[in-house]
Design a protein around this motif. Structure first.
Motif, PDB file in Angstrom:
ATOM      1  N   UNK A  67       0.834  -1.211   0.000  1.00  0.00           N
ATOM      2  CA  UNK A  67       0.000   0.000   0.000  1.00  0.00           C
ATOM      3  C   UNK A  67       0.861   1.250   0.000  1.00  0.00           C
ATOM      4  N   UNK A  68       1.995   1.215   0.736  1.00  0.00           N
ATOM      5  CA  UNK A  68       2.889   2.378   0.729  1.00  0.00           C
ATOM      6  C   UNK A  68       3.446   2.597  -0.664  1.00  0.00           C
ATOM      7  N   UNK A  69       3.812   1.483  -1.326  1.00  0.00           N
ATOM      8  CA  UNK A  69       4.364   1.600  -2.680  1.00  0.00           C
ATOM      9  C   UNK A  69       3.320   2.149  -3.641  1.00  0.00           C
ATOM     10  N   UNK A  70       2.069   1.688  -3.480  1.00  0.00           N
ATOM     11  CA  UNK A  70       1.000   2.215  -4.349  1.00  0.00           C
ATOM     12  C   UNK A  70       0.818   3.716  -4.133  1.00  0.00           C
ATOM     13  N   UNK A  71       0.882   4.135  -2.856  1.00  0.00           N
ATOM     14  CA  UNK A  71       0.727   5.568  -2.581  1.00  0.00           C
ATOM     15  C   UNK A  71       1.863   6.370  -3.200  1.00  0.00           C
ATOM     16  N   UNK A  72       3.072   5.791  -3.210  1.00  0.00           N
ATOM     17  CA  UNK A  72       4.201   6.527  -3.786  1.00  0.00           C
ATOM     18  C   UNK A  72       4.125   6.590  -5.304  1.00  0.00           C
ATOM     19  N   UNK A  73       3.519   5.573  -5.920  1.00  0.00           N
ATOM     20  CA  UNK A  73       3.471   5.555  -7.373  1.00  0.00           C
ATOM     21  C   UNK A  73       2.228   6.244  -7.936  1.00  0.00           C
ATOM     22  N   UNK A  74       1.238   6.538  -7.069  1.00  0.00           N
ATOM     23  CA  UNK A  74       0.016   7.172  -7.571  1.00  0.00           C
ATOM     24  C   UNK A  74       0.319   8.594  -8.021  1.00  0.00           C
ATOM     25  N   UNK A  75      -0.441   9.073  -9.019  1.00  0.00           N
ATOM     26  CA  UNK A  75      -0.228  10.446  -9.470  1.00  0.00           C
ATOM     27  C   UNK A  75      -0.927  11.393  -8.503  1.00  0.00           C
ATOM     28  N   UNK A  76      -0.300  12.533  -8.194  1.00  0.00           N
ATOM     29  CA  UNK A  76      -0.869  13.460  -7.217  1.00  0.00           C
ATOM     30  C   UNK A  76      -2.176  14.059  -7.717  1.00  0.00           C
TER      31      UNK A  76
ATOM     32  N   UNK B 230       6.889  10.787  -5.677  1.00  0.00           N
ATOM     33  CA  UNK B 230       8.273  11.129  -5.335  1.00  0.00           C
ATOM     34  C   UNK B 230       8.724  12.326  -6.165  1.00  0.00           C
ATOM     35  N   UNK B 231       8.459  12.269  -7.487  1.00  0.00           N
ATOM     36  CA  UNK B 231       8.855  13.383  -8.351  1.00  0.00           C
ATOM     37  C   UNK B 231       8.132  14.657  -7.935  1.00  0.00           C
ATOM     38  N   UNK B 232       6.829  14.511  -7.582  1.00  0.00           N
ATOM     39  CA  UNK B 232       6.078  15.699  -7.172  1.00  0.00           C
ATOM     40  C   UNK B 232       6.678  16.317  -5.919  1.00  0.00           C
ATOM     41  N   UNK B 233       7.015  15.459  -4.919  1.00  0.00           N
ATOM     42  CA  UNK B 233       7.585  15.994  -3.695  1.00  0.00           C
ATOM     43  C   UNK B 233       8.912  16.676  -3.938  1.00  0.00           C
TER      44      UNK B 233
ATOM     45  N   UNK C 265       5.160  16.952 -15.886  1.00  0.00           N
ATOM     46  CA  UNK C 265       4.234  16.046 -15.204  1.00  0.00           C
ATOM     47  C   UNK C 265       2.796  16.302 -15.625  1.00  0.00           C
ATOM     48  N   UNK C 266       2.474  17.538 -16.032  1.00  0.00           N
ATOM     49  CA  UNK C 266       1.102  17.896 -16.382  1.00  0.00           C
ATOM     50  C   UNK C 266       0.844  17.771 -17.879  1.00  0.00           C
ATOM     51  N   UNK C 267       1.577  16.925 -18.590  1.00  0.00           N
ATOM     52  CA  UNK C 267       1.321  16.629 -20.000  1.00  0.00           C
ATOM     53  C   UNK C 267       1.511  17.834 -20.905  1.00  0.00           C
ATOM     54  N   UNK C 268       2.441  18.728 -20.562  1.00  0.00           N
ATOM     55  CA  UNK C 268       2.717  19.858 -21.450  1.00  0.00           C
ATOM     56  C   UNK C 268       4.230  19.968 -21.664  1.00  0.00           C
ATOM     57  N   UNK C 269       4.857  18.973 -22.282  1.00  0.00           N
ATOM     58  CA  UNK C 269       6.325  19.003 -22.393  1.00  0.00           C
ATOM     59  C   UNK C 269       6.838  20.143 -23.266  1.00  0.00           C
ATOM     60  N   UNK C 270       6.060  20.542 -24.297  1.00  0.00           N
ATOM     61  CA  UNK C 270       6.546  21.651 -25.122  1.00  0.00           C
ATOM     62  C   UNK C 270       6.537  22.956 -24.327  1.00  0.00           C
ATOM     63  N   UNK C 271       5.529  23.115 -23.447  1.00  0.00           N
ATOM     64  CA  UNK C 271       5.523  24.309 -22.599  1.00  0.00           C
ATOM     65  C   UNK C 271       6.708  24.289 -21.637  1.00  0.00           C
ATOM     66  N   UNK C 272       7.096  23.089 -21.175  1.00  0.00           N
ATOM     67  CA  UNK C 272       8.287  22.994 -20.324  1.00  0.00           C
ATOM     68  C   UNK C 272       9.526  23.450 -21.086  1.00  0.00           C
TER      69      UNK C 272
END
Lengths: 116, 178
Positions: free
Chosen positions: A7-16, B3-6, B45-52
């Motif tokens: 579940x932790x891994x799923x939370x880390x891989x989910x899109x924000x 992770x990338x978002x954080x 991340x928001x599907x706009x790579x050309x804008x990036x």
């Protein structure tokens, strides 16, 4: 793999969610507004205005990606905003240079010749 | 993705704070370019790579260089005391900005976004190009906006030249003197 780790891994891989992007944009706008209010150097004030513009741009693009009826057009508006911000920074820095030539300072609270 | 978002959120917000509290103006400019790079990552991340790509070219490249030129012309890069870089409204400004940020975050958080779903952005460059030229359905207004922004850029460039130009034969360039 144990269920908790899964579940932790799923939370880390989910899109924000959408709110995460919006709140990052709002905090970025607030930091830029703080800097524009408290700093004295005109060039730093321009940087803070650019930060505010970027926060709003982030919000626009997040809405364009998440809202189904937007059709992705927010990205086009973001391009226009970037162009207008570039025009603003060019004119603004030209004004700062002109003020520096005549006043020898760029601190906005020392340029008071139009104070009534 | 989280992770990338954080990572990107930390980069953007820490760099934005660095712009405001840094005592060296050049450090402020470099923090600003770091913050813009983080925003470019968000655009990917928001599907706009050309804008990036636009963001990296225009903000991280051009605007940062122009601001560094402005710093170079107007002041020596040196560390100053907080007394001299911050005006008297420090705490009042912090309260106002924190209030604005908290209010915006609260309003955006309580709103019901359950119908929102990621993945509607124009991932293809061709789609973004059709949007910008007003060819694709629903984006007809961009045919006008594109021209208006073009004229605005031209006017701004001419205005920047006129405002910053020295009058011939009057005064000296004081930025060079010292």
């Amino acid at each position: 793999m144990p269920a908790q780790a899964q579940s932790v891994l799923d939370a880390l891989l989910a899109s924000p969610p959408l709110q995460a992007y919006l709140i990052v944009g709002a905090i970025m706008f607030a930091i830029g507004a703080w800097g524009a209010l408290v700093r004295r150097n005109a060039v730093v004030i321009f940087m803070c205005v650019e930060l505010m513009i970027n926060g709003v741009n982030l919000t626009l693009v997040a809405f364009a990606d998440f809202l189904p009826n937007a059709g992705g057009l927010g990205v086009g508006y973001a391009v226009l905003v970037i162009a207008i911000a570039a025009a603003e920074i060019a004119v603004g820095l030209a004004i700062v240079l002109a003020v520096f030539r005549s006043r020898r300072t760029v601190n906005v609270d020392e340029v008071t010749s139009m104070r009534g | 993705m989280t992770i990338a978002f954080g990572f990107l959120a930390g980069m953007v917000l820490v760099s934005a704070l660095g712009v405001v509290v840094s005592r060296n103006v050049v450090h402020s400019a470099l923090f600003m370019s770091g913050s813009f790079l983080g925003v470019a990552g968000f655009f990917v991340m928001l599907n706009a790579p050309s804008l990036a790509a636009f963001q990296v070219l225009i903000y991280v490249g051009a605007v940062t260089v122009v601001i560094l030129f402005g710093i170079m012309f107007t002041q020596r890069p040196q560390v100053r005391h907080y007394r001299t870089i911050i005006n008297r409204q420090f705490w009042a400004g912090l309260c106002v900005a924190a209030g604005v940020g908290a209010f915006l975050s609260y309003v955006l958080w309580i709103e019901d976004w359950s119908s929102a779903q990621a993945g509607n952005g124009p991932r293809e460059v061709a789609q973004l190009g059709r949007d910008m030229l007003g060819v694709s359905p629903g984006s007809e207004i961009f045919a006008l906006l594109f021209q208006v922004v073009s004229v605005l850029l031209l006017v701004a460039i001419v205005a920047a030249i006129v405002v910053s130009r020295r009058k011939v034969g009057t005064g000296v360039d004081r930025g060079v003197e010292e």
